[in-house]
Design a protein around this motif. Structure first.
Motif, PDB file in Angstrom:
ATOM      1  N   ILE A 186      43.374  43.638  39.272  1.00  0.00           N
ATOM      2  CA  ILE A 186      42.272  42.985  38.572  1.00  0.00           C
ATOM      3  C   ILE A 186      42.874  42.200  37.409  1.00  0.00           C
ATOM      4  O   ILE A 186      43.434  42.781  36.474  1.00  0.00           O
ATOM      5  CB  ILE A 186      41.239  44.012  38.074  1.00  0.00           C
ATOM      6  N   TRP A 215      38.034  39.930  33.738  1.00  0.00           N
ATOM      7  CA  TRP A 215      36.637  40.337  33.929  1.00  0.00           C
ATOM      8  C   TRP A 215      35.739  39.116  33.920  1.00  0.00           C
ATOM      9  O   TRP A 215      36.032  38.108  33.283  1.00  0.00           O
ATOM     10  CB  TRP A 215      36.198  41.306  32.827  1.00  0.00           C
ATOM     11  N   GLY A 221      31.488  41.184  37.171  1.00  0.00           N
ATOM     12  CA  GLY A 221      32.540  41.771  38.004  1.00  0.00           C
ATOM     13  C   GLY A 221      33.927  41.408  37.515  1.00  0.00           C
ATOM     14  O   GLY A 221      34.210  41.475  36.318  1.00  0.00           O
ATOM     15  N   TYR A 222      34.771  40.972  38.437  1.00  0.00           N
ATOM     16  CA  TYR A 222      36.168  40.715  38.087  1.00  0.00           C
ATOM     17  C   TYR A 222      36.785  39.709  39.048  1.00  0.00           C
ATOM     18  O   TYR A 222      36.237  39.406  40.119  1.00  0.00           O
ATOM     19  CB  TYR A 222      36.969  42.011  38.108  1.00  0.00           C
ATOM     20  N   TRP A 258      33.011  48.386  50.694  1.00  0.00           N
ATOM     21  CA  TRP A 258      32.727  48.421  49.266  1.00  0.00           C
ATOM     22  C   TRP A 258      32.112  49.768  48.878  1.00  0.00           C
ATOM     23  O   TRP A 258      31.339  50.347  49.625  1.00  0.00           O
ATOM     24  CB  TRP A 258      31.751  47.312  48.874  1.00  0.00           C
ATOM     25  N   GLU A 262      28.864  45.486  46.015  1.00  0.00           N
ATOM     26  CA  GLU A 262      29.661  44.329  45.626  1.00  0.00           C
ATOM     27  C   GLU A 262      29.503  43.155  46.603  1.00  0.00           C
ATOM     28  O   GLU A 262      29.217  43.347  47.788  1.00  0.00           O
ATOM     29  CB  GLU A 262      31.146  44.697  45.534  1.00  0.00           C
ATOM     30  N   SER A 322      29.922  44.612  40.540  1.00  0.00           N
ATOM     31  CA  SER A 322      30.900  45.686  40.726  1.00  0.00           C
ATOM     32  C   SER A 322      31.116  46.530  39.481  1.00  0.00           C
ATOM     33  O   SER A 322      31.749  47.574  39.555  1.00  0.00           O
ATOM     34  CB  SER A 322      32.255  45.085  41.125  1.00  0.00           C
ATOM     35  N   THR A 353      32.099  45.964  35.066  1.00  0.00           N
ATOM     36  CA  THR A 353      32.971  45.076  34.289  1.00  0.00           C
ATOM     37  C   THR A 353      33.944  45.819  33.380  1.00  0.00           C
ATOM     38  O   THR A 353      34.500  45.237  32.455  1.00  0.00           O
ATOM     39  CB  THR A 353      32.114  44.128  33.433  1.00  0.00           C
ATOM     40  N   ASN A 393      36.970  49.350  33.348  1.00  0.00           N
ATOM     41  CA  ASN A 393      37.756  50.281  34.167  1.00  0.00           C
ATOM     42  C   ASN A 393      36.952  51.504  34.576  1.00  0.00           C
ATOM     43  O   ASN A 393      37.254  52.144  35.592  1.00  0.00           O
ATOM     44  CB  ASN A 393      39.007  50.731  33.406  1.00  0.00           C
ATOM     45  N   THR A 429      33.563  51.548  35.124  1.00  0.00           N
ATOM     46  CA  THR A 429      32.418  51.258  35.996  1.00  0.00           C
ATOM     47  C   THR A 429      32.835  50.689  37.358  1.00  0.00           C
ATOM     48  O   THR A 429      32.041  50.705  38.294  1.00  0.00           O
ATOM     49  CB  THR A 429      31.468  50.265  35.317  1.00  0.00           C
ATOM     50  N   VAL A 430      34.045  50.189  37.462  1.00  0.00           N
ATOM     51  CA  VAL A 430      34.531  49.659  38.743  1.00  0.00           C
ATOM     52  C   VAL A 430      34.880  50.813  39.670  1.00  0.00           C
ATOM     53  O   VAL A 430      35.473  51.818  39.246  1.00  0.00           O
ATOM     54  CB  VAL A 430      35.757  48.750  38.531  1.00  0.00           C
ATOM     55  N   ARG A 431      34.511  50.682  40.933  1.00  0.00           N
ATOM     56  CA  ARG A 431      34.844  51.690  41.945  1.00  0.00           C
ATOM     57  C   ARG A 431      35.777  51.053  42.993  1.00  0.00           C
ATOM     58  O   ARG A 431      35.514  49.932  43.455  1.00  0.00           O
ATOM     59  CB  ARG A 431      33.581  52.206  42.635  1.00  0.00           C
TER      60      ARG A 431
END
Length: 450
Positions: free
Chosen positions: A52, A55, A59-60, A86, A90, A166, A168, A170, A172-174
Motif C-alpha cells: 500500500i 491512502w 481506500g488506498y 475481497w 472493496e 476498504s 483508510t 492500517n 481498518t484495512v483487511r
C-alpha cells in the motif's frame, strides 16, 4: 534364561513396530502434503507482494508484484492469472499495468464507474505495446515470467490498483483471502496473506528512503500432480557400446485413445487442422504419447574424457517452447568441461554437492524449441572429464539420475533396461554356461558310478 531373553527381544521389537506405526499415522494426519516440494529447488516459490503506497478518500493505492523465485520453472504464454476474494465490499477504481478479466456488477454506482466491482476479481498482465500512460515498471509482458536462475531481471511482474470502500488506515484495512494463481493453468497452491514489515524503497539517487504504508505477502508453491493428469516429457537412452536403444516407456504420458479419432496426429499426416485453443497439446501418435522427449546418448569415450549428446524433440503440434530449459542431475557435472551449443548454469540445491545443471538455448539461435516437424528439435554435446575415483560405465552410472523439462519431472526408463556393457553380458553368459557344464559333468559322474 534363554527363553526370557527371547521374550524380552520379541516384546521390544513389537513395541518399536507399534510406536513406528503410531508416529506414521500422526505424521500423515498432522502435517501437510509434501507433493509441492521439489528436491532440486527446495526453496523455489512464487511470492506475491502487496504494498500500500498511499491512502485515498475511501481506500488506498497499492502496487502488487509477482516474484518468480523458482530456479528453473518459468511462466510462459498466455501468462499468469492472479485471483483473490475481497474481505469486505472493496472495489477497484482504476488499474495500471494490469486489468481484471471481468468488470462485475457496478449498477449501484452513478457517474464514476469502477474498473471492477467483482467480489472475486481475476487480474492479468497487459500486453507488450501498451500505451505508456497505462504502464508501470515491470508490467506489460503478457504475463510471461522467466525463472530466477535463467534471468532474474525478467522474473518479476507488477501492476498498480486503486482500491475503494476498504478502509483508510492500517487498522481498518483487511487483507484479501483465497488467493489463486494460474500460470496459465492449475498447479499452484497459494497460502494465506501474511502482514509483514513494510517494504522500503530507495530513490534513484540513493539519498532518500521511503516505505510502504502496509505490506503483506502471499506464497504460492507448484505441484506437478495438480498441474496435469499425466507427465509432459519422457527420457530415452542409447550408448556407443551397445546397439540397444532404450525408448521412452510405453504410455509414459498416457496411451493413445483409439476410440476417439484425432486425439493424436500420425507422423505422415499431410495436413493438420487448426485448433481454437493453441495451448491444448496436440501430439504426434507415439508409443509414449509425450509432448517432449529428451534423448541422452553416450557418444564417445576418450582416455580422460567422455562425450554425451542430448537431443530434445517436440512432438506437440500446437506449441513452440520459448526460452525452454532442461535440468539434469548427474554426479559427473562437477567435472563438466564444455557445453557446445547450450548455455550451462550450475544449480546447487545443496551447497556441498555440485551434481545438477540447468541447460538452455542460446538467444536467437536455439532458445525456441519449435513445434513438431522437421525442425522440432534442438541438440547439443557435453564433454565430461573422468574422475578415476568415481567414473564407470557399469550399472548405468553414466546415465542421468533425473531430468526436468521446463520444470516438469520427466519419466525415466527403469534401471533394468539401461544399455549394458558388452563384457558384462558376455561375462554373465560365460558364467551361466560354466555353471551348466559343471552341473552336467557332476550328474554324469554321479550316474557313472552307479
Amino acid at each position: 534364561m534363554a527363553n526370557l531373553l527371547l521374550f524380552i527381544t520379541r516384546s521390544f521389537f513389537k513395541l518399536c513396530s507399534f510406536s513406528l506405526l503410531i508416529l506414521l499415522l500422526i505424521s500423515c494426519s498432522s502435517f501437510p502434503s509434501t507433493e509441492a516440494y521439489d528436491p532440486l529447488d527446495p526453496n523455489g516459490n512464487i511470492t506475491i507482494k502487496w504494498d500500500i503506497m498511499s491512502w485515498t478518500s475511501d481506500g488506498y493505492v497499492a502496487v502488487v508484484t509477482i516474484y518468480n523465485f523458482q530456479q528453473y520453472r518459468h511462466i510462459q504464454a498466455p501468462g499468469w492469472k492472479l485471483g483473490w476474494t475481497w474481505a469486505k465490499k472493496e472495489v477497484i477504481w482504476s488499474m495500471m499495468g494490469g486489468e481484471t478479466t471481468e468488470q462485475g456488477d457496478c449498477s449501484r454506482f452513478k457517474g464514476n464507474i469502477p474498473h471492477c466491482c467483482n467480489k472475486h476479481p481475476t487480474v492479468v498482465d497487459l500486453l507488450p505495446g501498451t500505451p505508456y500512460n497505462q504502464q508501470i515498471a515491470n508490467c506489460c509482458k503478457g504475463g510471461v515470467l522467466n525463472s530466477w536462475a535463467q534471468d532474474p531481471a525478467t522474473a518479476a511482474s507488477s501492476f498498480q490498483l486503486s482500491v475503494g470502500q476498504s478502509g483508510t488506515t492500517n487498522k481498518t484495512v483487511r487483507v484479501p483471502v483465497n488467493f489463486t494463481l494460474k500460470a496459465p493453468g492449475p498447479g499452484y497452491t497459494c497460502g494465506p496473506a501474511k502482514i509483514v514489515k513494510p517494504s522500503r524503497f530507495v530513490t534513484p539517487d540513493g539519498r532518500r528512503e521511503t516505505q510502504a504504508m502496509m505490506t503483506w505477502n502471499v506464497t504460492c508453491t507448484y505441484s506437478q500432480f495438480l498441474a496435469q493428469e499425466a507427465p509432459s516429457c519422457c527420457v530415452s537412452f542409447s550408448s556407443f557400446y551397445n546397439d540397444t536403444i532404450v525408448p521412452c516407456s510405453k504410455c509414459a504420458c498416457g496411451c493413445q485413445n483409439t476410440s476417439q479419432p484425432g486425439s493424436c496426429v500420425e507422423s505422415k499426416a499431410s495436413h493438420i487442422a487448426p485448433v481454437v485453443n493453441s495451448y491444448t497439446p496436440l501430439v504426434r501418435c507415439t508409443s509414449h504419447m509425450c509432448p517432449v522427449r529428451v534423448h541422452w546418448h553416450i557418444k564417445l569415450n576418450y582416455k580422460e574424457y567422455r562425450r554425451v549428446k542430448i537431443t530434445i524433440t517436440n512432438f506437440n503440434y500446437n506449441m513452440n517452447y520459448t526460452q525452454w530449459n532442461l535440468v539434469v542431475q548427474h554426479p559427473n557435472f562437477d567435472n563438466l568441461t564444455q557445453s557446445f551449443s547450450f548455455n550451462y548454469k550450475s544449480i546447487t540445491p545443496y551447497t556441498a554437492i555440485n551434481d545438477t545443471a540447468m541447460l538452455r538455448g542460446i538467444k536467437f539461435y536455439n532458445d525456441m524449441l519449435l513445434e513438431a516437424g522437421p525442425l522440432g528439435n534442438v541438440q547439443s554435446e557435453l564433454l565430461f572429464r573422468k574422475d578415476k575415483a568415481t567414473f564407470t560405465f557399469e550399472e548405468g552410472w553414466a546415465f542421468p539420475r533425473r531430468i526436468y523439462f521446463n520444470g516438469d519431472n520427466c519419466v525415466m526408463p527403469t534401471p533394468n533396461v539401461y544399455p549394458g556393457l558388452p563384457n558384462a553380458s558376455s561375462h554373465q553368459l560365460t558364467s551361466a554356461l560354466g555353471l551348466l557344464v559343471t552341473l552336467l559333468a557332476a550328474m554324469a559322474l554321479l550316474f557313472g558310478h552307479k
